[in-house]
Motif scaffolding. Sequence first.
Motif: not given
Length: 305
Positions: A34-51
């Motif tokens: 709650a005290g942060l101004p940004f967050v790092v996010i990891g996901v996988v797109d529909p083609a199976g590629q991580p971002w």
Amino acid sequence: MALQQAAGAREHLEAIGRHIIRDHMPEQHRLFFAGLPFVVIGVVDPAGQPWATLRAGRVGFMSAPDPRHLRIELPRDAADPADAGMEDGDAVGLLGIDLATRRRNRLNGTLRRDWSGGFTVVVGQSFGNCPQYIQQREARFLRDPLSASADPPLVTVGLDERARRIIGHADTFYVATSADLADGQRQIDVSHRGGRPGFVRIGDDGALTIPDFAGNRFFNTLGNLLVNARAGLVFVEDKTGSLLQMTGKAEVLADTSGITAFPGAQRIWRFKPQQVVFRAAGLPLALSPLPDGWSPQTLRTGSWT
């Protein structure tokens, strides 16, 4: 687990993991996010590629109404290649990191588009990380975080001169990896990597060679790469907030002879980008290095030269 066994730490980490990896956020983690101004996010797109990506908001844009849910107030961003992997029901990995204090906490779970202002992450795993290799920085907003960058993303299949310059000067990047389990569940991890400027070596073929330093030996990233040789990396330009995102193939090198070329490295991994996205001012923050803000652990590592 295989890497932990090879490092002679499997039994030790089994005991630690059962104690610190939780299915909920403790109170200090709820307050931390709650005290942060940004967050790092990891996901996988529909083609199976991580971002991997960084998303920002005014302090309070993340909140935890209870120990099992983190609400994140963020608009959709079509310019961000990671946005395609942020649909309802998708797996997601989060890294909350306070660069000024070197504190960081992890949260992996399931994304739910259950309200119009953003999304909720249902906690699957919550745990803390040590402060090693984090260079201290001050975060300062360059514009209203709700307004998008005016520049369109530039997409290439390899590294141009600008990308090579950003990587060559970087002392920090973030990496997203994933693993699909036997029961059909997908788990995503997003991690911080730090070193001296230039610790990421760029080969003539455009592949990146990266030292892996002594750490907590959880092997969240490298363990995933053993079973799914895909990764997503993001580098940040400190002064402009520009993001260099890439997705591609990665491998942990079995030949450890290269370790001797980089003091402090315990193993080496390699990444070959297949798609590269440059987003000018993609992050509405400048992340300015603090004077004398080098991590003591970083200063004990060497360089490729």
